[in-house]
Design an enzyme around this catalytic site. Sequence first.
Site, PDB file in Angstrom:
ATOM      1  N   CYS A   1       0.804  -1.083   0.052  1.00 30.74           N
ATOM      2  CA  CYS A   1      -0.073  -0.063   0.004  1.00 30.74           C
ATOM      3  C   CYS A   1       0.792   1.233   0.109  1.00 30.74           C
ATOM      4  CB  CYS A   1      -0.999  -0.044   1.359  1.00 30.74           C
ATOM      5  SG  CYS A   1      -2.604  -1.398   1.004  1.00 30.74           S
TER       6      CYS A   1
ATOM      7  N   LYS B   1       0.396   3.357  -3.067  1.00 31.55           N
ATOM      8  CA  LYS B   1      -0.843   4.085  -3.425  1.00 31.55           C
ATOM      9  C   LYS B   1      -0.477   5.699  -3.495  1.00 31.55           C
ATOM     10  CE  LYS B   1      -4.614   3.613  -0.917  1.00 31.55           C
ATOM     11  NZ  LYS B   1      -5.618   3.344   0.330  1.00 31.55           N
TER      12      LYS B   1
ATOM     13  N   ASP C   1     -14.752   6.709   1.149  1.00 32.07           N
ATOM     14  CA  ASP C   1     -14.759   5.636   2.114  1.00 32.07           C
ATOM     15  C   ASP C   1     -14.259   4.334   1.448  1.00 32.07           C
ATOM     16  OD1 ASP C   1     -16.058   4.190   4.261  1.00 32.07           O
ATOM     17  OD2 ASP C   1     -17.804   5.407   4.158  1.00 32.07           O
TER      18      ASP C   1
ATOM     19  N   ASP D   1      -8.581  -3.724  -5.105  1.00 33.05           N
ATOM     20  CA  ASP D   1      -7.040  -3.153  -4.447  1.00 33.05           C
ATOM     21  C   ASP D   1      -6.438  -4.349  -4.996  1.00 33.05           C
ATOM     22  OD1 ASP D   1      -5.209  -2.140  -2.705  1.00 33.05           O
ATOM     23  OD2 ASP D   1      -6.897  -1.791  -1.148  1.00 33.05           O
TER      24      ASP D   1
ATOM     25  N   SER E   1      -5.535 -10.618 -16.435  1.00 34.78           N
ATOM     26  CA  SER E   1      -4.227 -10.748 -16.225  1.00 34.78           C
ATOM     27  C   SER E   1      -3.487  -9.975 -17.371  1.00 34.78           C
ATOM     28  CB  SER E   1      -3.552 -11.969 -16.239  1.00 34.78           C
ATOM     29  OG  SER E   1      -3.932 -12.899 -16.841  1.00 34.78           O
TER      30      SER E   1
ATOM     31  N   ASP F   1     -10.641   0.673   7.602  1.00 29.87           N
ATOM     32  CA  ASP F   1      -9.234  -0.010   7.892  1.00 29.87           C
ATOM     33  C   ASP F   1      -8.187   1.000   7.628  1.00 29.87           C
ATOM     34  OD1 ASP F   1      -9.811   0.011   4.878  1.00 29.87           O
ATOM     35  OD2 ASP F   1      -8.883  -1.655   4.629  1.00 29.87           O
TER      36      ASP F   1
END
Length: 346
Positions: free
Chosen positions: A15, A18, A47, A65, A137, A223
């Site tokens: 992450c 990001k 959110d 994600d 993919s 989260d």
Amino acid sequence: MENIRLTKLTECSGCGAKVGAGELARLLQDLPVHRDARLLVGYDKSDDASVYQLTEDTAIVQTVDFFPPIADDPYTFGAIAAANALSDVYAMGGEPLTALNIMMVPEDMPREQVHGILRGGYAKIYEAGAMITGGHSIYDREPKYGMAVTGIVHPKRILTNAGGRPGDILFYTKPLGIGVLTTAGKGGLLSEEQQSRVNELMMTLNKYARDIMVQYPVHACTDVTGFGLLGHLLEMSQGADAEIHICTERLQFLPGALEFAELGLVPAGAYRNRRYAEQATELGALPLALQDLLFDPQTSGGLMIAVAPEAADALEAALRRDARVPKVQRVGELREYRGSKRIFAE
């Protein structure tokens, strides 16, 4: 390729790759937003996932994600990526149903490594009680993996990051420092025990904390991932139009995280998070290394839960009874907004 560490194939990991919250807001600015009464939570809400109502008692939760390798072992990387993708559904109070693979791999990546990534992802999806139903993919110079996950939630039981109320007590369910430790691990500075611990933590599903919290009067949840603890708390405070007060002495960090932060082993994402949230945060005289850990991007971090004060003790006890919830911390509370800073880290 067979002997190359996956994390050596990328510039950023997990992450930490990001787009920063501030830059993301600028990128989305002025885009047309279509209104639909059945869209209960959209991307304009900042959110964790979108929520779309299907019937009187059913809404779907959707999220996506993916990121570059955060671990060198293919299976571990796949499991972490899946746990991270599932987390957004849990943060909304939902139950995951299906998932679609998203994968980018170099053309010369060995089949065994690709298969290992997929096996890790499948294992976590099945642990969650969901199903893999397909995917997409492509070839890329850097490997990347993640999922698009769909779940369900009752329209009246949605948990957003904006529902907190003054007086609510905040709990967090995993230790902090994941970004700093994975940065140190990329440089080969972690012991085998430290590497195993941080990998295990990132692979731990937030399912178990979610299953407990939905039994209590929880008003908000998010989260903690790429925007760091303070970045995600800023979104919670803005959504609730409240202040958040954090007791840093109650925060739990992974062993070695503070020491590595003191050495300057801080991921680039932490500085993006600082630029986004610093102006709204009162940090007082906190040491710089501790501040860095508060901005540290977490990969597959824990749930930040805002619960009514009268239920705080009961929720805390229930979370502590479940060994699958890694580290329960009563970290702070929401208060009435006084018009100055949004977050006070004390």
